[in-house]
Design an enzyme around this catalytic site. Structure first.
Site, mmCIF file in Angstrom:
data_model
loop_
_atom_site.group_PDB
_atom_site.id
_atom_site.type_symbol
_atom_site.label_atom_id
_atom_site.label_comp_id
_atom_site.label_asym_id
_atom_site.label_seq_id
_atom_site.Cartn_x
_atom_site.Cartn_y
_atom_site.Cartn_z
ATOM 1 N N TYR A 6 0.848 -1.182 0.000
ATOM 2 C CA TYR A 6 0.000 0.000 0.000
ATOM 3 C C TYR A 6 0.885 1.234 0.000
ATOM 4 C CZ TYR A 6 -3.572 3.411 0.826
ATOM 5 O OH TYR A 6 -4.392 4.498 0.675
ATOM 6 N N ASN B 178 -3.028 6.331 6.666
ATOM 7 C CA ASN B 178 -3.708 7.081 7.720
ATOM 8 C C ASN B 178 -4.477 6.150 8.642
ATOM 9 O OD1 ASN B 178 -6.048 6.342 6.343
ATOM 10 N ND2 ASN B 178 -6.244 8.313 5.304
ATOM 11 N N SER C 11 4.598 8.984 12.343
ATOM 12 C CA SER C 11 6.050 8.853 12.276
ATOM 13 C C SER C 11 6.713 9.626 13.408
ATOM 14 C CB SER C 11 6.538 9.373 10.929
ATOM 15 O OG SER C 11 7.883 9.015 10.711
ATOM 16 N N HIS D 37 6.116 15.503 8.003
ATOM 17 C CA HIS D 37 5.342 14.317 7.608
ATOM 18 C C HIS D 37 3.866 14.525 7.896
ATOM 19 C CE1 HIS D 37 7.905 11.166 6.079
ATOM 20 N NE2 HIS D 37 8.775 11.338 7.046
ATOM 21 N N HIS E 244 12.722 6.324 14.755
ATOM 22 C CA HIS E 244 14.041 6.777 14.300
ATOM 23 C C HIS E 244 14.796 7.366 15.488
ATOM 24 C CE1 HIS E 244 11.278 7.452 10.779
ATOM 25 N NE2 HIS E 244 12.222 6.754 10.169
ATOM 26 N N GLU F 168 1.867 -37.182 28.430
ATOM 27 C CA GLU F 168 0.847 -36.220 28.031
ATOM 28 C C GLU F 168 -0.481 -36.885 27.695
ATOM 29 O OE1 GLU F 168 3.418 -32.439 26.355
ATOM 30 O OE2 GLU F 168 2.419 -33.743 24.888
ATOM 31 N N HIS G 271 0.286 -40.761 19.550
ATOM 32 C CA HIS G 271 1.631 -40.241 19.315
ATOM 33 C C HIS G 271 2.676 -41.297 19.691
ATOM 34 C CE1 HIS G 271 -0.329 -36.374 18.940
ATOM 35 N NE2 HIS G 271 0.847 -35.767 18.717
#
Length: 431
Positions: free
Chosen positions: A124, A209, A233, A258, A323, A410, A415
């Site tokens: 996007y 947004n 940001s 920004h 940042h 278990e 199994h």
């Protein structure tokens, strides 16, 4: 703009707060559009593109003719700059390929990993007043390197029904397979669900947004993964007396432009430096085309004085910035000590703009404190890891009894039997 002096630790929780993102008021709208896209497909995307973007489109998919027309509109200088950025981003992300791991855990038991591309990914790319063609590079390049079969890009059209030419040029040179003229909620819904024209993808990447962010979260309810939680940001700078005030002010403003909700923080152990930066900001702000946006963000900026670097570093790790810039004589202290940050910029000549565009690192990063537990985009973001194992007769005999004991403990008898039946077969063959 005022300096916050020596904030006590019990006030840090207030200082690190970001704008609260409450999607309750828009979630119902987002889900309604998802339902309509699921039922009506392309028709719903057309409807909401007309409603939200004010443009009636003949076709959603960008044609090869439109791409060629866009290429002609991009200046030679910009093409050269984009090619340089592409080269650096590609080189850095290529180096992220990992050597396959294989290990014989015990004789006869071989285990290994294989990296596989996510076959279908959606990118996007916001349009509007700041069309982020740089984000195309940051997402499409690692997607291509990872080997993704389908790379679908959605970006909102302008009033003439076109996508910004630089976005189309970047998509063209970075291997995007499908480009769609759609933005907002309807674009995310279409990539998550699939329509007649827009392919369904397995993972969606990219900023947006609050409507796009909410839509990405709703997309996860339909089995589509997303890159990371997103928010406004942010930039946090630590600067001491060795920093250049004009540089620091420029960096703060680069982040502020920004959006009005951008997060801007300056931490320093020098009151003198803080004052210099505060005086410099209005001088540079006056010349910015986006000064109205930047001014609003700067009004909410925080200028914090800390007496010691140790205390400053503790605060920065609590804040976990997207940042983080280090302008310090003791940069090694911060490089070694930073635990929570999306991307780090070291030294007076390493502006955050470098990472946004052309140094080679990725600029798609965790915000809103998520740097505590999320990484930014890497080559791995477009891949998944599959584990393999192969047991020889020797191998299953080596670990079989332990598996039987564990399965029995278990209460999973089937199994246990899957092991027992093989051990008995081997015992019979060897008798």
């Amino acid at each position: 703009m005022k300096i916050i002096e020596r904030p006590t630790r019990n006030t840090w929780s207030e200082l690190i707060k970001r704008p609260v993102q409450n999607y309750d008021s828009i979630e119902a709208t987002v889900k309604l559009i998802f339902k309509e896209v699921a039922v009506k497909g392309d028709a719903a995307v057309h409807k909401y593109t007309d409603l939200f973007d004010g443009v009636v489109l003949e076709n959603l998919r960008v044609t090869e003719v439109e791409i060629q027309e866009a290429i002609e509109l991009v200046s030679t200088d910009l093409k050269t700059a984009i090619e340089l950025a592409k080269s650096n981003i590609k080189r850095f992300h290529e180096k992220q390929r990992t050597i396959p791991i294989s290990l014989e855990t015990v004789p006869g038991v071989m285990c290994w990993f294989e990296k596989m591309p996510i076959q279908k990914v959606g990118l996007y790319i916001p349009g509007g007043t700041a069309p982020l063609f740089s984000t195309v590079l940051m997402l499409a390049i690692p997607a291509q390197l990872a080997g993704c079969n389908e790379i679908v890009l959605c970006s909102p059209p302008d009033q003439s029904g076109k996508i910004n030419p630089a976005i189309l040029y970047a998509a063209h040179i970075c291997g995007v397979t499908t480009i769609i003229k759609a933005g907002g909620i309807q674009a995310i819904a279409a990539m998550a669900l699939g329509t007649e024209t827009i392919p369904k993808v397995y993972k969606i990447f990219g900023p947006g947004n609050q409507f796009v962010t909410c839509a990405k979260q709703v997309a996860t309810q339909f089995g589509t993964a997303i890159d990371m939680p997103a928010g406004p940001s942010e930039l946090l700078i630590f600067a001491d007396e060795t920093a250049k005030a004009a540089f620091v002010a420029a960096d703060l403003l680069s982040q502020a432009e920004h959006g009005k909700d951008s997060q801007v923080v300056l931490v320093s152990n020098s009151k003198n430096l803080l004052q210099k930066v505060i005086r410099e900001i209005p001088r540079q702000l006056a010349d910015l085309p986006r000064k109205e946006i930047a001014s609003e963000a700067i009004r909410n900026a925080r200028f914090i004085y800390m007496e010691t670097e140790t205390e400053a570093l503790d605060f920065i790790n609590e804040y976990a910035p997207e940042h983080f810039m280090i302008c310090s004589a003791d940069e090694a202290f911060f490089i070694k000590g930073i635990q929570n940050a999306g991307s780090v910029f070291v030294g007076n000549y390493s502006p955050e703009s470098a990472g946004d565009y052309a140094s080679g690192t990725n600029h798609t990063l965790p915000t809103n404190g998520f740097a505590r537990n999320y990484s930014g985009i890497t080559l791995d973001s477009f891949q998944k890891t599959i584990s393999f194992q192969k047991l020889s007769p020797e191998g299953i005999q080596a670990i079989g009894q332990s598996i039987e004991v564990m399965a029995a403990a278990e209460g999973l008898e089937a199994h246990k039997n899957a092991i027992t039946i093989r051990l008995k077969e081997l015992q019979y063959e060897n008798s």
